[in-house]
Design an enzyme around this catalytic site. Structure first.
Site, short mmCIF file in Angstrom:
data_model
loop_
_atom_site.label_atom_id
_atom_site.label_comp_id
_atom_site.label_asym_id
_atom_site.label_seq_id
_atom_site.Cartn_x
_atom_site.Cartn_y
_atom_site.Cartn_z
N LYS A 22 29.99 129.38 65.04
CA LYS A 22 29.37 128.61 63.93
C LYS A 22 27.87 128.47 64.18
CE LYS A 22 29.56 123.94 63.98
NZ LYS A 22 28.27 123.22 63.82
N ASN A 23 27.50 128.10 65.40
CA ASN A 23 26.10 127.75 65.67
C ASN A 23 25.19 128.95 65.89
OD1 ASN A 23 26.84 125.16 65.27
ND2 ASN A 23 26.85 124.58 67.43
N CYS A 116 23.87 112.10 60.91
CA CYS A 116 25.33 112.19 60.81
C CYS A 116 25.88 111.22 61.85
CB CYS A 116 25.79 113.60 61.04
SG CYS A 116 25.49 114.07 62.69
N ARG A 121 19.23 112.08 64.55
CA ARG A 121 18.92 113.52 64.44
C ARG A 121 17.65 113.76 63.60
NH1 ARG A 121 24.31 116.74 63.79
NH2 ARG A 121 23.12 118.35 64.82
N ASP A 304 28.57 119.43 72.90
CA ASP A 304 29.62 119.68 71.90
C ASP A 304 31.01 119.73 72.52
OD1 ASP A 304 27.63 121.95 69.84
OD2 ASP A 304 27.62 119.78 70.11
N ARG A 396 35.05 121.96 59.19
CA ARG A 396 33.66 122.45 59.13
C ARG A 396 33.37 123.44 60.25
NH1 ARG A 396 29.24 118.20 60.01
NH2 ARG A 396 28.26 120.17 60.50
C1 EPZ Z 1 22.42 122.04 67.57
O1 EPZ Z 1 22.07 120.89 66.81
C2 EPZ Z 1 23.89 122.27 67.27
N1 EPZ Z 1 24.08 122.53 65.85
C3 EPZ Z 1 24.69 121.04 67.68
O2 EPZ Z 1 26.08 121.33 67.45
C4 EPZ Z 1 24.48 120.80 69.17
O3 EPZ Z 1 25.17 119.62 69.55
C5 EPZ Z 1 22.98 120.64 69.47
O4 EPZ Z 1 22.26 121.81 68.97
C6 EPZ Z 1 22.70 120.50 70.95
O5 EPZ Z 1 23.22 121.57 71.63
C7 EPZ Z 1 23.82 123.77 65.37
O6 EPZ Z 1 23.42 124.66 66.10
C8 EPZ Z 1 24.05 123.97 63.90
P1 EPZ Z 1 18.93 119.57 68.87
P2 EPZ Z 1 20.51 120.45 66.67
O7 EPZ Z 1 17.80 119.75 67.94
O8 EPZ Z 1 19.66 121.67 66.56
C9 EPZ Z 1 16.85 115.33 69.19
C10 EPZ Z 1 28.22 120.94 66.60
O9 EPZ Z 1 29.06 120.07 66.87
N2 EPZ Z 1 15.83 115.89 68.29
O10 EPZ Z 1 19.00 120.36 70.12
O11 EPZ Z 1 20.43 119.41 65.62
C11 EPZ Z 1 18.17 115.11 68.46
O12 EPZ Z 1 18.14 113.86 67.79
C12 EPZ Z 1 26.77 120.53 66.46
O13 EPZ Z 1 28.47 122.16 66.44
C13 EPZ Z 1 14.70 115.15 68.01
O14 EPZ Z 1 14.52 114.04 68.52
O15 EPZ Z 1 20.30 119.77 68.10
C14 EPZ Z 1 19.17 115.14 69.58
O16 EPZ Z 1 19.23 113.86 70.19
C15 EPZ Z 1 26.56 119.04 66.65
N3 EPZ Z 1 13.76 115.64 67.14
C16 EPZ Z 1 18.60 116.16 70.55
O17 EPZ Z 1 17.20 116.28 70.20
C17 EPZ Z 1 13.91 116.89 66.55
O18 EPZ Z 1 13.01 117.30 65.79
C18 EPZ Z 1 19.25 117.52 70.46
O19 EPZ Z 1 19.05 117.99 69.18
C19 EPZ Z 1 15.08 117.62 66.85
C20 EPZ Z 1 16.03 117.11 67.72
#
Ligand code: EPZ
Length: 418
Positions: A22-23, A116, A121, A304, A396
């Site tokens: 998915k990711n 979410c 996020r 995850d 999803r």
């Molecule tokens: C990706 O989400 C994945 N989703 C998530 O999988 C996964 O948990 C996550 O990476 C971490 O590995 C997809 O790839 C579609 P991040 P993403 O930006 O990109 C903070 C699943 O279950 N942050 O690495 O949203 C954020 O709040 C999903 O398949 C900021 O503060 O994750 C979080 O605490 C859930 N500012 C942390 O970083 C930003 O601009 C990690 O977020 C961006 C992120």
């Protein structure tokens, strides 16, 4: 709303395969916007998130043709440069499309993605990175309008190795003038898959999968076909769902290196693990041993996998300590596990799980994708019937999960909603 009905107590045994990631699919579907031609993708999982992304591509003007094993996307005539608000709110990862639209058209309008159930996020790192690339950002009544004459390569150091921000910088920089260097980049395998796909189209991306990524702008991309990598989180989930039942599985279409922290922890729990090129064999003991886990950015233990692994630990022998370091609200599912008899106390980022002998089936509610998968994991061993509601969260991110579990011997079916 549909729900799962599980009669617990069946030991899982057999052979299964892992669907496409998915990711990796979401950013790679977005990358097809960059090629004003036709891109063929194989092994895209048929799940809600990839369907929503295809809806947005069609909204933009892409022609999307789906056959059993292939999605063909013709992005020649994209006419829109905004992401529809209602779809943004259905799936926050649609923010990835913004980088791709920007990369090709130098403009995009989108709304703040819905947070979410696992945390706020924010997208501050995405927006700060776009500004570094010379993009002007205007926020007006909840909409974000990004525009520039040209995208200029820049050095971008990420405060946090955000997966989405790393992917968005890559997508926005493919046609940039000059070179973009990302430091403290996320190293998740999905980013390497995105870069491999883009490089096959003719992009110039070096270092994806490490914390330093270099993108040299190119002028044009070409039509290609690409096979999406296997879903490492589905792989880990199926292994844990087998392990909690004391079962045995031959899991195909897995890249063992992508889930080594999970495999190491499963061995610490007492499972016998054998790795082959693209297969993992797992044989679990009658009762697992308690272990401690801490989630970290890749290559650490994946956030995850936290909920499914923690759910498996609720019936292990001993006390486990779980620390969630990535998202600030990723324990909501634990209150549902406690309704089944799990013994869990939460202090901030830390959850202490006292293993119990038995869980009892009851009616529980999915709060998010991976939290829902944790409830399935518990339902497989709980005494009696477990009904899991709100399973559209689970649908999803897991392709045909109930079918795969039934194939392994589980008694699970979908009850259509009232
Ligand atoms: C990706 O989400 C994945 N989703 C998530 O999988 C996964 O948990 C996550 O990476 C971490 O590995 C997809 O790839 C579609 P991040 P993403 O930006 O990109 C903070 C699943 O279950 N942050 O690495 O949203 C954020 O709040 C999903 O398949 C900021 O503060 O994750 C979080 O605490 C859930 N500012 C942390 O970083 C930003 O601009 C990690 O977020 C961006 C992120």
């Amino acid at each position: 709303m549909p729900s799962y009905i599980i009669e617990g107590g069946k030991r899982l045994e057999g052979e299964e395969y892992v669907s496409g990631s998915k990711n990796a699919s979401l950013p790679i579907l977005a990358s097809t916007i960059l090629n004003a031609g036709t891109t063929k993708l194989y092994n895209v999982p048929n799940i809600r998130d990839t369907k929503i992304t295809q809806e947005i591509l069609k909204f933009l003007g892409c022609k999307v043709k789906k056959t059993k094993d292939k999605i063909e996307i013709d992005s020649k005539n994209i006419i829109k440069k905004e992401i529809p608000e209602h779809l943004m709110h259905q799936m926050r990862s649609t923010v990835i499309l913004a980088g791709a639209i920007l990369g090709r058209f130098k403009e995009v309008t989108f709304s703040y993605p819905g947070g979410c159930d696992i945390g706020a996020r924010p997208i501050d790192l995405h927006l700060k990175s776009f500004e570094k690339l010379g993009i002007n950002i205007l926020e007006n009544a909840g909409f974000i309008i990004c525009k520039c004459d040209k995208i200029i390569g820049a050095n971008i150091d990420l405060d946090f190795p955000s997966v989405g921000a790393t992917e968005n910088i890559i997508l926005a920089s493919v046609y940039a003038e000059g070179v973009t260097n990302i430091t403290n980049a996320a190293m998740e395998p999905e980013i390497a898959d995105l870069a491999t796909c883009l490089n096959k189209m003719g992009a110039k991306i070096e270092g994806a999968g490490t914390s330093n990524i270099k993108i040299t702008g190119v002028k044009k991309l070409k039509d290609i076909s690409y096979n999406i990598m296997p879903d490492r989180i589905e792989a880990g989930s199926l292994l844990c769902m087998t392990a909690i039942t004391g079962g045995k599985i031959r899991l195909n279409n897995v890249i063992p290196d992508h889930i080594s922290p999970v495999l190491n922890k499963l061995e610490e729990c007492g499972c016998k693990i054998k790795k082959e090129k693209r297969t993992v064999l797992l044989e679990a003991p009658k009762r697992l041993k308690a272990v401690d886990i801490k989630t970290m950015p890749y290559p650490g233990f994946p956030t995850d996998m936290q909920s499914v692994f923690a759910s498996m630990l609720t019936v292990s022998r001993g006390t486990s300590i779980v620390v969630e370091n990535i998202f600030e609200n990723r324990y909501k599912y634990m209150s549902e596990l406690k309704k089944m008899g799990a013994k869990i106390t939460i202090e901030g980022k830390t959850a202490v799980i006292k293993g119990v002998r038995k869980l009892a089936g009851t009616k529980v509610m999915s709060t998010d994708l991976r939290g829902g998968a944790a409830l399935v994991t518990a339902g497989l061993v709980a005494k009696g019937k477990t009904e899991i509601t709100n399973i559209e969260y689970i649908l999803r991110g897991y392709e045909g999960l109930d079918k795969k579990l039934r194939n392994l011997g589980a008694n699970i079916k979908i009850k259509e909603g009232e």
